[in-house]
Write a protein that holds these residues in place. Sequence first.
Motif, short mmCIF file in Angstrom:
data_model
loop_
_atom_site.label_atom_id
_atom_site.label_comp_id
_atom_site.label_asym_id
_atom_site.label_seq_id
_atom_site.Cartn_x
_atom_site.Cartn_y
_atom_site.Cartn_z
N ILE A 17 34.43 32.02 33.90
CA ILE A 17 34.23 33.22 34.73
C ILE A 17 32.76 33.65 34.67
CG2 ILE A 17 34.79 35.68 34.94
CD1 ILE A 17 36.94 33.74 36.06
N ALA A 38 37.85 32.69 42.70
CA ALA A 38 39.12 33.42 42.83
C ALA A 38 40.30 32.56 42.38
CB ALA A 38 39.31 33.88 44.26
N ALA A 41 40.33 32.45 38.57
CA ALA A 41 40.79 33.74 38.05
C ALA A 41 42.29 33.89 38.24
CB ALA A 41 40.04 34.88 38.73
N THR A 45 45.66 33.96 35.27
CA THR A 45 46.33 35.25 35.08
C THR A 45 47.55 35.43 35.98
OG1 THR A 45 44.95 36.34 36.73
CG2 THR A 45 44.17 36.38 34.45
N SER A 47 47.52 36.84 38.65
CA SER A 47 47.36 38.19 39.16
C SER A 47 46.56 38.18 40.45
CB SER A 47 46.66 39.07 38.11
OG SER A 47 46.28 40.30 38.68
N SER A 49 45.37 40.77 41.77
CA SER A 49 44.34 41.81 41.71
C SER A 49 42.96 41.23 41.40
CB SER A 49 44.71 42.91 40.72
OG SER A 49 44.83 42.39 39.43
N ASP A 50 42.88 40.26 40.50
CA ASP A 50 41.58 39.64 40.19
C ASP A 50 41.03 38.90 41.40
OD1 ASP A 50 41.79 40.57 37.60
OD2 ASP A 50 42.54 38.67 36.78
N VAL A 53 39.78 41.38 44.07
CA VAL A 53 38.47 41.94 43.71
C VAL A 53 37.36 40.94 44.04
CG1 VAL A 53 37.02 42.63 41.76
CG2 VAL A 53 39.34 43.54 41.97
N ILE A 54 37.58 39.67 43.71
CA ILE A 54 36.58 38.63 43.97
C ILE A 54 36.36 38.46 45.47
CG2 ILE A 54 36.13 36.14 43.80
CD1 ILE A 54 37.60 36.38 40.99
#
Length: 162
Positions: A17, A38, A41, A45, A47, A49-50, A53-54
């Motif tokens: 990361i 992305a 990430a 996870t 997820s 959400s990560d 955000v990316i």
Amino acid sequence: QTCALPIFSKQQFDSIISLYQQYLSVFPYLHIYWSRYASVAFSNTDSYSDAIVIFKKATSPNILKYSVEMWNEYIKFFQIHYSHAESSEMMEIFFEALKAIGRTYKSGSIWKTAIEFLKKELKKSPFFMLANAISCPIEGLYEFWDELQSYLSKVTVEEKIG
């Protein structure tokens, strides 16, 4: 087509990361690396959400907001990892993309993908989206026009008026 990414240890994940962050701070206009960032990430996870955000950072005004390729990567990522629970989020991504780049010539692929999603996943009439698409000088305009013409006989007057 996707390939499964390995699950990394916490230290490996943090290092990867960090490398993506450093690389993209120097070369922020390389859309494919935002997508890979992305994916890494998300893979570690599970997820959204990560990844969101990316992608939001990648499509921010100072980076790749007006890049059709970046929006295509963003949309492709969420189509691959899509579940029916996120259909409203997917439409939001389409609307953000079309607001940013919907009037550019190369945006025809995004219009087409959004219309297909509306028809197949949401089971809704694409009449208004087709009407908006033909108002833009986009690639494949004649295809959108032909499809709109086929819907004119199927749509009621009330739907046409809005």
